[in-house]
Design a protein around this motif. Structure first.
Motif, PDB file in Angstrom:
ATOM      1  N   HIS A  34       0.897  -1.154   0.112  1.00 15.27           N
ATOM      2  CA  HIS A  34      -0.103  -0.065  -0.054  1.00 15.27           C
ATOM      3  C   HIS A  34       0.930   1.229   0.026  1.00 15.27           C
ATOM      4  N   ASP A 108      -6.098  -5.007  -1.269  1.00 14.19           N
ATOM      5  CA  ASP A 108      -7.508  -4.764  -1.394  1.00 14.19           C
ATOM      6  C   ASP A 108      -7.906  -4.255  -2.971  1.00 14.19           C
ATOM      7  N   THR A 110      -7.676  -1.289  -3.763  1.00 13.81           N
ATOM      8  CA  THR A 110      -8.760  -0.132  -3.723  1.00 13.81           C
ATOM      9  C   THR A 110      -7.815   1.170  -3.858  1.00 13.81           C
ATOM     10  N   CYS A 111      -8.461   2.182  -3.879  1.00 11.01           N
ATOM     11  CA  CYS A 111      -7.930   3.594  -3.970  1.00 11.01           C
ATOM     12  C   CYS A 111      -9.048   4.477  -3.016  1.00 11.01           C
ATOM     13  N   THR A 112      -8.510   4.985  -1.770  1.00 13.86           N
ATOM     14  CA  THR A 112      -9.517   5.734  -1.183  1.00 13.86           C
ATOM     15  C   THR A 112      -9.034   7.293  -0.822  1.00 13.86           C
ATOM     16  N   THR A 123     -14.176   5.752  -2.042  1.00  6.77           N
ATOM     17  CA  THR A 123     -13.301   4.470  -2.397  1.00  6.77           C
ATOM     18  C   THR A 123     -13.569   3.709  -3.485  1.00  6.77           C
ATOM     19  N   GLU A 124     -12.819   3.521  -4.368  1.00  8.85           N
ATOM     20  CA  GLU A 124     -13.040   2.924  -5.615  1.00  8.85           C
ATOM     21  C   GLU A 124     -12.214   1.576  -5.857  1.00  8.85           C
ATOM     22  N   HIS A 125     -12.573   0.678  -6.434  1.00  9.16           N
ATOM     23  CA  HIS A 125     -11.881  -0.570  -6.813  1.00  9.16           C
ATOM     24  C   HIS A 125     -10.720  -0.317  -8.264  1.00  9.16           C
TER      25      HIS A 125
END
Length: 128
Positions: A34, A108, A110-112, A123-125
């Motif tokens: 991350h 995960d 994801t980008c938050t 939050t998107e995938h």
């Protein structure tokens, strides 16, 4: 263990938001789990299971709006993901719309995005 030079090399291939998924794949293969990007100056901290590498400020300090404009942010994000802006422009627009930082989880996928108060704006995938 990855180095900041390896991260820079991967990042140098990104011309627009459309290149983001391939960038993510490359740094994930390096061992990044991350990372956090701070909009105000572009600094970033990359984390793995056994190390951390920091990228110092990338540009002159930007003033991040105190009050987020989520709807406007969503429109600039969509445009950026379609390749309509470069990274410096996107960062400037994030600051203008109150985005303080984003955290990308390669575990995960994801980008938050967060405002200065630590509230999640989105939050998107990440396509993978």
């Amino acid at each position: 263990m990855f180095t900041i030079d390896q991260i820079r090399q991967a990042h140098s291939k990104v011309q627009s938001g459309a290149d983001f998924p391939s960038y993510i794949k490359e740094i994930k293969n390096l061992g990044v789990t991350h990372y956090e990007v701070y909009v105000a100056d572009g600094r970033a901290d990359y984390h793995g299971n056994d190390n951390t590498a920091s990228w110092p400020s990338k540009y002159a300090a930007l003033s991040v709006a105190n009050t987020p404009d989520r709807e406007h942010f969503l429109s600039i994000l969509k445009a950026h993901q379609q390749g309509q802006s470069d990274y410096p422009t996107f960062c400037r627009q994030c600051a203008e719309t109150g985005v303080y930082k984003w955290i990308v989880s390669l575990t995960d996928m994801t980008c938050t995005y967060y405002d200065q108060a630590g509230n999640q704006l989105l939050t998107e995938h990440i396509p993978g």
